[in-house]
Design a protein around this motif. Structure first.
Motif, PDB file in Angstrom:
ATOM      1  N   GLN A  79      11.128  37.861 -41.972  1.00 10.63           N
ATOM      2  CA  GLN A  79      11.428  38.497 -43.466  1.00 10.63           C
ATOM      3  C   GLN A  79      12.376  37.361 -44.168  1.00 10.63           C
ATOM      4  O   GLN A  79      13.315  36.864 -43.568  1.00 10.63           O
ATOM      5  N   TYR A  80      11.866  37.026 -45.342  1.00 12.88           N
ATOM      6  CA  TYR A  80      12.838  36.306 -46.042  1.00 12.88           C
ATOM      7  C   TYR A  80      12.759  36.447 -47.514  1.00 12.88           C
ATOM      8  O   TYR A  80      11.516  36.945 -48.008  1.00 12.88           O
ATOM      9  N   ASN A  81      13.768  36.086 -48.180  1.00 13.74           N
ATOM     10  CA  ASN A  81      13.642  36.166 -49.799  1.00 13.74           C
ATOM     11  C   ASN A  81      13.220  34.726 -50.212  1.00 13.74           C
ATOM     12  O   ASN A  81      14.010  33.616 -49.814  1.00 13.74           O
ATOM     13  N   HIS A 119       7.816  35.772 -51.365  1.00 11.05           N
ATOM     14  CA  HIS A 119       8.748  36.414 -50.390  1.00 11.05           C
ATOM     15  C   HIS A 119       7.913  36.799 -49.092  1.00 11.05           C
ATOM     16  O   HIS A 119       6.826  37.031 -49.315  1.00 11.05           O
ATOM     17  N   MET A 150      16.738  36.433 -30.561  1.00  9.58           N
ATOM     18  CA  MET A 150      16.791  36.973 -31.696  1.00  9.58           C
ATOM     19  C   MET A 150      18.188  36.944 -32.237  1.00  9.58           C
ATOM     20  O   MET A 150      18.504  36.540 -33.527  1.00  9.58           O
ATOM     21  N   PHE A 187      19.111  33.184 -33.349  1.00 10.22           N
ATOM     22  CA  PHE A 187      18.476  32.795 -34.746  1.00 10.22           C
ATOM     23  C   PHE A 187      19.036  33.550 -35.877  1.00 10.22           C
ATOM     24  O   PHE A 187      19.491  32.861 -36.976  1.00 10.22           O
ATOM     25  N   ASN A 188      19.437  34.985 -35.808  1.00  8.76           N
ATOM     26  CA  ASN A 188      20.143  35.763 -36.801  1.00  8.76           C
ATOM     27  C   ASN A 188      21.621  35.312 -37.042  1.00  8.76           C
ATOM     28  O   ASN A 188      21.847  35.148 -37.965  1.00  8.76           O
ATOM     29  N   LEU A 217      20.964  31.790 -38.893  1.00  9.08           N
ATOM     30  CA  LEU A 217      20.233  31.598 -40.204  1.00  9.08           C
ATOM     31  C   LEU A 217      20.802  32.065 -41.621  1.00  9.08           C
ATOM     32  O   LEU A 217      22.000  32.956 -41.134  1.00  9.08           O
ATOM     33  N   PRO A 218      20.423  31.383 -42.715  1.00 13.47           N
ATOM     34  CA  PRO A 218      21.320  32.181 -43.743  1.00 13.47           C
ATOM     35  C   PRO A 218      20.658  33.500 -44.107  1.00 13.47           C
ATOM     36  O   PRO A 218      19.907  34.122 -43.579  1.00 13.47           O
ATOM     37  N   ASN A 219      21.576  34.260 -45.033  1.00 13.18           N
ATOM     38  CA  ASN A 219      21.454  35.566 -45.196  1.00 13.18           C
ATOM     39  C   ASN A 219      20.063  36.123 -45.726  1.00 13.18           C
ATOM     40  O   ASN A 219      19.601  37.443 -45.759  1.00 13.18           O
ATOM     41  N   ASP A 220      19.262  35.018 -46.422  1.00 13.36           N
ATOM     42  CA  ASP A 220      18.175  35.342 -47.142  1.00 13.36           C
ATOM     43  C   ASP A 220      16.804  35.216 -46.044  1.00 13.36           C
ATOM     44  O   ASP A 220      15.659  35.077 -46.464  1.00 13.36           O
ATOM     45  N   ILE A 221      17.005  34.918 -44.866  1.00 11.32           N
ATOM     46  CA  ILE A 221      16.110  35.002 -43.752  1.00 11.32           C
ATOM     47  C   ILE A 221      16.467  35.923 -42.430  1.00 11.32           C
ATOM     48  O   ILE A 221      17.785  35.852 -42.327  1.00 11.32           O
ATOM     49  N   VAL A 222      15.564  36.738 -41.987  1.00 12.84           N
ATOM     50  CA  VAL A 222      16.139  37.354 -40.821  1.00 12.84           C
ATOM     51  C   VAL A 222      14.954  37.374 -39.794  1.00 12.84           C
ATOM     52  O   VAL A 222      13.608  37.495 -40.307  1.00 12.84           O
ATOM     53  N   VAL A 223      15.216  37.197 -38.492  1.00  8.68           N
ATOM     54  CA  VAL A 223      14.025  37.486 -37.409  1.00  8.68           C
ATOM     55  C   VAL A 223      14.218  39.086 -37.047  1.00  8.68           C
ATOM     56  O   VAL A 223      15.327  39.692 -36.800  1.00  8.68           O
TER      57      VAL A 223
END
Lengths: 259, 259
Positions: B9-11, B56, B76, B79-80, B83-89
């Protein structure tokens, strides 16, 4: 000269708070850029609250004095056309020149929004605080109520505070469960620097079992800012209401009490 | 070598889309930075969809091949954490090396979110499109349904598209009223470049009375991209589902039909 009162909302994510700080991007700078252009000279903006970096506002007020004689809807249009998308003026009123949007407030309501999913939600970034751990909501609810009343909040304010009198009256302090986690809502006659965020951090410490519910009384009585000095992140904090009328304040407290 | 499939998911607000573009900030660049560091060499990431700048994703998939033998939860976590806060696995699965996250999709669902308050809402910035004008929702609802079926969508795709075959099957196309305005939801076997945003712009033209409901058929039949070439802004668009299973796709369509 006319005194212009404006109600505004903003998303604090992109700002270093409300107040002017050198060349940093602040809400006040965006507003004074507009008053300067419209008046061909510097015109100082006065806010009801100086919100911190990252803090949002759903009902902030500002006032300024102007020699222009625009009707209220023209003021609103002029500002909303010139402001960036993350700030909006929602109402404009001409007020008596004795009215002061900061000194005349009789209370404020803040909301702190927390979501508790195990994984972060990219669409809540900068809009809610993520607390992906077990929280005892019942304990937090009991503890929140203990902040109500008139207390010396020295223990719950930042060391950077310059004012001496740290007594404030809290009309309501409550944790409300939501679909995504919880909201902490607090209504008081005034708030010290970082006070809401220090209270939220204290409550979530209790909810995680690091502190007891009864510690609220002990820490308030200690009047010692080293006892509860950690602050919750700014991104979950909203200045939701600013009150100039006793009736509106009472109505808001009564409504929150029914939730 | 193992093939690793991830759901993410990402913003999209801070990104120039999914796909690598020179030195620009893209979702793919953030992901490949992590695979590069973990493997000490470049490892190509393949996405299910190349979402545009500002769009998005609630269910995007990626895959890559790795000689590392990490369990799924470690992938998982790795990566998490990076990753920056606006992307999540949100999920990791090891898959057969014949599986391809783009070629094996059998359908996708997009949602386009619009709010219609007269004033903009600073807390919806970059998350929904603001359309502060009168919209005839009923007309838009009728028109949306006319996109369902198998059509040549030449008229509803960007001139920049390179593929020749522009026939797509739309299983569901629907406007749903919400508390803040409306959502447009669309499920199909595939989508052309800018297709959802061109359809949304066409529907809102109908809702404002600039076009007739029946124009949908006429413009589809014209197979002429000059007939409907304006695109709605990207900020309201969400890649909400990516389907690899007929059952899940049918279930999603059935559920949206009950709303």
């Amino acid at each position: 000269m006319e005194r212009i009162l404006m109600s505004l909302q903003y998303n604090g994510a992109a700002y270093q708070g409300f107040q002017i700080q050198h060349d940093l991007k602040t809400v006040q700078r965006e507003l004074e850029r507009i008053t300067q252009r419209m008046h061909q000279q510097f015109v100082r903006i006065h806010p009801a609250s100086r919100t911190d970096k990252g803090v949002h506002a759903l009902e902030q007020f500002i006032h300024f004095d102007s020699h222009l004689t625009l009707p209220e809807d023209k003021w609103m249009h002029a500002f909303n056309s010139a402001l960036p998308n993350d700030i909006v003026v929602t109402r404009v009123n001409k007020v008596d020149d004795q009215f002061h949007c900061r000194y005349d407030t009789i209370g404020k309501m803040y909301r702190y929004r927390v979501y508790t999913n195990p994984l972060r939600d990219p669409l809540k970034v900068n809009l809610m605080t993520h607390m992906p751990y077990d929280l005892n909501i019942t304990d937090m609810q009991k503890a929140a109520r203990l902040f109500e009343g008139t207390h010396d909040f020295t223990s719950f304010c930042s060391a950077k505070t310059e004012i001496d009198r740290k007594v404030r009256t809290i009309y309501l302090s409550k944790v409300i469960e939501t679909t995504y986690g919880f909201d902490f809502v607090i209504v008081g006659d005034g708030f010290l620097y970082n006070m809401v965020r220090i209270i939220v951090n204290f409550l979530t410490d209790i909810a995680q079992g690091f502190r007891e519910v009864d510690d609220v009384h002990k820490v308030i009585e200690a009047r010692d800012r080293t006892k509860a000095h950690k602050t919750a992140p700014s991104e979950g904090l909203y200045l939701e209401r600013t009150f100039y009328s006793e009736d509106e304040l009472k109505h808001c407290v009564a409504e929150l009490n029914t939730l």
